[in-house]
Write an enzyme that holds these catalytic residues in place. Structure first.
Site, PDB file in Angstrom:
ATOM      1  N   HIS A 120      -0.988  75.164  30.062  1.00  0.00           N
ATOM      2  CA  HIS A 120      -1.431  76.540  30.266  1.00  0.00           C
ATOM      3  C   HIS A 120      -1.973  77.055  28.944  1.00  0.00           C
ATOM      4  O   HIS A 120      -1.574  76.617  27.870  1.00  0.00           O
ATOM      5  CB  HIS A 120      -0.228  77.376  30.726  1.00  0.00           C
ATOM      6  CG  HIS A 120      -0.544  78.766  31.149  1.00  0.00           C
ATOM      7  ND1 HIS A 120      -0.789  79.790  30.248  1.00  0.00           N
ATOM      8  CD2 HIS A 120      -0.629  79.334  32.389  1.00  0.00           C
ATOM      9  CE1 HIS A 120      -1.005  80.907  30.908  1.00  0.00           C
ATOM     10  NE2 HIS A 120      -0.918  80.669  32.205  1.00  0.00           N
TER      11      HIS A 120
ATOM     12  N   ASP B  29       7.355  74.353  27.373  1.00  0.00           N
ATOM     13  CA  ASP B  29       7.010  75.473  28.245  1.00  0.00           C
ATOM     14  C   ASP B  29       7.693  75.216  29.588  1.00  0.00           C
ATOM     15  O   ASP B  29       7.285  74.338  30.348  1.00  0.00           O
ATOM     16  CB  ASP B  29       5.490  75.551  28.411  1.00  0.00           C
ATOM     17  CG  ASP B  29       5.055  76.620  29.409  1.00  0.00           C
ATOM     18  OD1 ASP B  29       5.915  77.227  30.072  1.00  0.00           O
ATOM     19  OD2 ASP B  29       3.841  76.841  29.541  1.00  0.00           O
TER      20      ASP B  29
ATOM     21  N   GLN C 112       7.296  76.769  34.786  1.00  0.00           N
ATOM     22  CA  GLN C 112       7.204  76.245  36.149  1.00  0.00           C
ATOM     23  C   GLN C 112       8.376  75.347  36.514  1.00  0.00           C
ATOM     24  O   GLN C 112       8.484  74.900  37.657  1.00  0.00           O
ATOM     25  CB  GLN C 112       5.889  75.474  36.325  1.00  0.00           C
ATOM     26  CG  GLN C 112       4.638  76.296  36.085  1.00  0.00           C
ATOM     27  CD  GLN C 112       4.439  77.384  37.127  1.00  0.00           C
ATOM     28  OE1 GLN C 112       4.958  77.320  38.238  1.00  0.00           O
ATOM     29  NE2 GLN C 112       3.670  78.400  36.774  1.00  0.00           N
TER      30      GLN C 112
ATOM     31  N   LYS D  55       8.570  84.429  37.481  1.00  0.00           N
ATOM     32  CA  LYS D  55       8.366  83.251  38.328  1.00  0.00           C
ATOM     33  C   LYS D  55       9.687  82.752  38.923  1.00  0.00           C
ATOM     34  O   LYS D  55       9.691  81.850  39.766  1.00  0.00           O
ATOM     35  CB  LYS D  55       7.697  82.128  37.528  1.00  0.00           C
ATOM     36  CG  LYS D  55       6.306  82.495  36.998  1.00  0.00           C
ATOM     37  CD  LYS D  55       5.665  81.347  36.253  1.00  0.00           C
ATOM     38  CE  LYS D  55       4.426  81.771  35.485  1.00  0.00           C
ATOM     39  NZ  LYS D  55       3.340  82.247  36.357  1.00  0.00           N
TER      40      LYS D  55
ATOM     41  N   CYS E  51      -5.714  79.439  34.140  1.00  0.00           N
ATOM     42  CA  CYS E  51      -5.416  79.474  32.699  1.00  0.00           C
ATOM     43  C   CYS E  51      -5.231  78.064  32.159  1.00  0.00           C
ATOM     44  O   CYS E  51      -4.308  77.786  31.376  1.00  0.00           O
ATOM     45  CB  CYS E  51      -4.189  80.327  32.409  1.00  0.00           C
ATOM     46  SG  CYS E  51      -4.388  82.068  32.814  1.00  0.00           S
TER      47      CYS E  51
END
Length: 417
Positions: A134, A211, A214, A237, A375
């Site tokens: 991302h 990261d 997700q 999220k 993104c």
């Protein structure tokens, strides 16, 4: 395969209809059609308990945190700091004091970029990331590299959307001062082998940032078992309010890092000749935070605690397999990302159509999906496309919704051909 065939799949170990009743927005209609919400990688829907917690905070407990000794101030502070405790337990952080509350993953990564990386970067140094990241795990590194004379390098991926791990490890040269990787790709759903990467980074003395935006909504995360140095994730999220998230970092890093923002609540003492700062994590939390948002995020963590996370993961994997199979039957469909291990994210194109046109027409059928570059411009460039359509599922989705989605896609495809 029809909805009848879908029922031949093993029944989920979850009461999906009861779970869906916890999410008010799932009951609404769009353009006169029942909503089918398949944009969960963008943001998840919120259970009523989270919505009610935010409402109750403003109605009954609204005050600033860490500033007042009156009853409301104490209540707000306890709820806000309680969310930190819940999040720390949720990712198995060694200490609550290693968890910095942020507005989301973007702020968390920027904190590492400017407070950890920038002070030590010099010309010739490298930050390593990957082509599937991302923009939040690319642009901050480019900004600090531009200011320091360092460079950003990108590890490649293959046509299945899997990271070339061997090449990634080869690129961990002495010039690399920080390595970065997504736990799960927001476009492809690919799950990266973070433990292996972290182990090899540690062998070379290279800190690793992950990261986790997700990953956290779909799988248990244990930062101690992963072995990384920094782990960033986002609240909206994972059933929580927008404007919430966190950075977990090893205490040694937090102790050494200077503050990124300056202002109230991150100080021990301010004098005209200088300032001494609070201990981590508060030295990175200047100003009034999103108190109600974190109250809601704490309740989102509580909600996950009422569910069987293993059953959630199993159901989402069934949904992913079924949706992938159904999409393969759509004429002209090209799927992106077929990694051996995936979370429930499917990016695709339909030959002869534009992703934005498809998404617009699907919306008229009540189906919410995402179109665009997500993104992730470098990833789009890798596949040679400007954009894709993305359907991303959550545990409150159903196979019947997948059938509605595919039927709507078949219908709008014919309108555009």
């Amino acid at each position: 395969m029809s909805a009848t065939a879908a029922h031949a799949h093993p029944a989920p170990a979850l009461d999906i209809e009861r779970i869906r009743s916890d999410f008010p927005l799932l009951a609404r209609s769009v353009h006169g059609k029942p909503l089918v919400y398949l944009d969960n990688a963008n943001t998840s829907q919120k259970p009523a308990a989270v919505i009610e917690a935010v409402d109750a905070h403003y109605r009954m407990h609204n005050a600033n945190v860490s500033r007042a000794v009156h009853q409301l101030g104490e209540e707000a502070t306890l709820a806000y700091e309680g969310a930190r405790d819940k999040l720390a337990r949720f990712i198995n952080a060694p200490s609550r004091n290693e968890l910095v509350l942020t507005s989301g993953t973007t702020q968390a990564i920027n904190l590492v970029a400017y407070s950890y990386a920038l002070p030590q970067l010099k010309p010739g140094d490298t930050i390593l990331t990957t082509l599937m990241e991302h923009h939040a795990n690319i642009v901050p590194w480019q900004l600090v590299a531009g200011r320091s004379g360092a460079s950003v390098k990108f590890a490649p991926i293959d046509e299945r959307g899997e990271l070339d791990v061997e090449r990634y490890l080869e690129m961990l040269t002495p010039e690399v001062k920080l390595a970065c990787v997504a736990h799960v790709s927001n476009v492809l759903g690919t799950v990266n082998p973070v433990r292996e990467i972290a182990r090899e980074c540690a062998r070379r003395g290279i800190p690793l940032l992950v990261d986790g935006s997700q990953a956290v909504p779909h799988r248990p995360v244990d930062v101690q078992a992963l072995g990384c140095d920094f782990y960033a994730f986002t609240g909206h999220k994972m059933l929580g309010p927008t404007g919430t998230g966190a950075l977990w970092a090893k205490r040694a890093h937090l102790d050494a890092m200077p503050p990124f923002f300056g202002g109230g609540d991150m100080i021990r003492q301010v004098r005209v000749d200088g300032t001494t700062f609070a201990d981590p994590p508060h030295k990175f939390e200047a100003g009034t935070p999103n108190i109600a948002g974190f109250v809601g995020l704490g309740v989102a963590v509580d909600y996950y605690g009422t569910l069987d996370l293993a059953a959630i993961h199993a159901w989402e994997q069934q949904l992913l397999a079924y949706a992938t199979e159904r999409l393969r039957d759509v004429p002209g469909a090209r799927l992106f990302g077929e990694a051996a291990e995936k979370e429930p994210v499917i990016s695709f194109l339909i030959e002869g159509t534009q992703s934005t046109d498809l998404a617009t027409l699907l919306d008229l059928e009540g189906v919410a999906v995402r179109s665009g570059h997500h993104c992730a411009h470098p990833l789009m460039q890798h596949f040679g496309v400007p954009a894709t359509l993305r359907a991303s599922l959550a545990f409150y989705n159903t196979m019947e919704e997948v059938d509605v989605f595919v039927a709507a896609l078949q219908k709008v495809r014919k309108l555009l051909m």
